[in-house]
Design an enzyme around this catalytic site. Structure first.
Site, short mmCIF file in Angstrom:
data_model
loop_
_atom_site.label_atom_id
_atom_site.label_comp_id
_atom_site.label_asym_id
_atom_site.label_seq_id
_atom_site.Cartn_x
_atom_site.Cartn_y
_atom_site.Cartn_z
N ASP A 27 45.29 35.10 48.39
CA ASP A 27 45.87 36.43 48.23
C ASP A 27 47.36 36.35 47.94
O ASP A 27 48.06 35.47 48.45
CB ASP A 27 45.64 37.22 49.53
N ASN A 29 48.84 36.83 44.60
CA ASN A 29 49.26 36.51 43.22
C ASN A 29 50.10 37.62 42.61
O ASN A 29 51.10 37.37 41.93
CB ASN A 29 48.03 36.31 42.32
N ARG A 40 51.15 40.55 36.27
CA ARG A 40 50.22 40.07 37.29
C ARG A 40 49.42 38.85 36.82
O ARG A 40 49.09 37.97 37.59
CB ARG A 40 49.25 41.20 37.69
N GLU A 74 34.43 43.96 45.10
CA GLU A 74 35.30 45.15 45.01
C GLU A 74 36.37 45.00 43.91
O GLU A 74 37.00 45.98 43.51
CB GLU A 74 36.03 45.39 46.34
N ASN A 75 36.59 43.76 43.45
CA ASN A 75 37.66 43.54 42.46
C ASN A 75 37.37 44.16 41.08
O ASN A 75 38.28 44.27 40.25
CB ASN A 75 37.96 42.04 42.29
N TRP A 76 36.13 44.61 40.85
CA TRP A 76 35.83 45.30 39.59
C TRP A 76 36.62 46.59 39.47
O TRP A 76 36.77 47.14 38.37
CB TRP A 76 34.33 45.61 39.47
N ARG A 195 44.38 32.73 55.41
CA ARG A 195 44.75 33.81 54.50
C ARG A 195 46.26 33.81 54.31
O ARG A 195 47.01 34.19 55.22
CB ARG A 195 44.28 35.17 55.02
N GLU A 214 37.89 30.21 63.22
CA GLU A 214 39.27 30.45 63.60
C GLU A 214 39.98 31.06 62.39
O GLU A 214 39.62 30.76 61.25
CB GLU A 214 39.96 29.13 63.99
C1 FPP Z 1 44.32 38.26 45.13
O1 FPP Z 1 45.71 38.41 44.88
C2 FPP Z 1 43.80 37.33 44.17
C3 FPP Z 1 42.73 37.56 43.35
C4 FPP Z 1 41.95 38.81 43.36
C5 FPP Z 1 42.30 36.57 42.38
C6 FPP Z 1 42.24 35.16 42.87
C7 FPP Z 1 42.30 34.35 41.67
C8 FPP Z 1 43.01 33.24 41.50
C9 FPP Z 1 43.78 32.56 42.54
C10 FPP Z 1 43.03 32.67 40.14
C11 FPP Z 1 42.38 31.37 40.02
C12 FPP Z 1 41.03 31.24 40.51
C13 FPP Z 1 40.16 30.38 39.97
C14 FPP Z 1 38.84 30.20 40.62
C15 FPP Z 1 40.46 29.63 38.75
P1 FPP Z 1 46.26 39.83 44.40
O2 FPP Z 1 46.30 39.82 42.92
O3 FPP Z 1 45.43 40.91 45.01
O4 FPP Z 1 47.68 39.79 44.99
P2 FPP Z 1 48.50 41.04 45.55
O5 FPP Z 1 47.80 41.49 46.79
O6 FPP Z 1 49.83 40.44 45.82
O7 FPP Z 1 48.53 42.07 44.47
#
Ligand code: FPP
Length: 254
Positions: A27, A29, A40, A74-76, A195, A214
């Site tokens: 989490d 990115n 993003r 839920e990411n859709w 996390r 844990e």
């Molecule tokens: C959550 O951070 C992250 C994701 C929904 C995507 C996770 C994907 C990767 C780490 C890319 C690489 C993965 C693979 C398998 C190649 P967020 O974007 O929700 O961060 P935020 O909460 O700061 O906005």
């Protein structure tokens, strides 16, 4: 000293109880990119780079199963172009970086509602699993279109069908049988879930499997989560008293 070296780091496992099975919610990115005034997508790309680093570090520390949360059911709900960029990144990652994963002896598997993913992603998944199936050092399990509730729903439906077909009595449904009907029943439940980015929730990750995991949270955003954070997580984990609802070993003896 049980040190497994690479040039820069000492993977000292002396007295360090490392989890066999580890879960990581990647989490932060978006926040990482925002801090740098980048889109993003740049954060997701940096996150993907960091997954390679995590694989290397976990493999060398002796973790056997690493489950990472890449895309939830839920990411859709994210903007269409972000979803599209993520799907493209997954395909690119597993095609481009497979030689590095191979070098580290990493088998790649996927968990989630894979059938509902775009064909291109499904093909990458099938090829990646096939290509890496004989690698022995560690399994990287990528949760893609994964939701813990959907996994439990799926298991319940499979068992209900068996009951309907007369193959199973409702009384025969046990915790063990439910576990055997989750997506990857051979993967041990994670002893530790990490996390990054400070949020204190599971977000539908490994709901069934995390009953006694844990939990370890860091403020570091995922793309910056490195060797030192992982080592700190393992040190803290090693000091935890896992009682599984019972008494600690000391209390049990007194
Ligand atoms: C959550 O951070 C992250 C994701 C929904 C995507 C996770 C994907 C990767 C780490 C890319 C690489 C993965 C693979 C398998 C190649 P967020 O974007 O929700 O961060 P935020 O909460 O700061 O906005």
């Amino acid at each position: 000293m049980a040190a497994i070296g690479d040039k820069k780091k000492t993977y000292d496992t002396t007295g360090l109880k490392v989890p066999v099975s580890l879960g990581v919610i990647m989490d932060g990115n978006g926040r990482w990119a925002k801090k740098r005034l980048l889109p993003r997508s740049a954060g997701h790309r940096a996150g993907a780079e960091n997954l390679k680093e995590l694989c290397r570090n976990c493999g060398r520390y002796g973790v056997k199963y690493l489950t990472v949360y890449a895309f939830s059911t839920e990411n859709w709900a994210r903007p269409e172009d972000e979803v599209h960029q993520l799907m493209e990144l997954f395909v690119e990652f597993f095609e481009r970086y497979d030689p590095e994963l191979e070098q580290e002896g990493i088998r790649v598997r996927f968990t989630g509602d894979i059938a509902a993913l775009p064909e291109k992603v499904r093909n990458t998944i099938a090829e990646g699993e096939e290509r890496s199936k004989n690698r022995q050092k560690m399994q990287l399990i990528v949760a893609m279109n994964y939701g813990g509730r959907r996994e439990i729903e799926n298991a319940a439906r499979r068992l209900a069908k068996k009951v309907k077909d007369g193959e199973l009595e409702p009384e025969q449904i046990t915790e063990q049988l439910l576990s055997e009907n989750m997506y990857l029943p051979d993967v041990p439940d994670p002893e530790l879930i990490i996390r990054p980015s400070g949020e204190m929730r599971l977000s539908n990750f490994l709901l069934w499997e995390s009953a006694y995991s844990e939990f370890w949270v860091s403020q570091t955003l995922w793309p910056d989560f490195g060797y030192d954070d992982l080592t700190q997580a393992f040190r803290d984990y090693a000091g935890r008293d896992r009682r599984f609802g019972g008494l600690s070993s000391k209390e049990g003896k007194s």
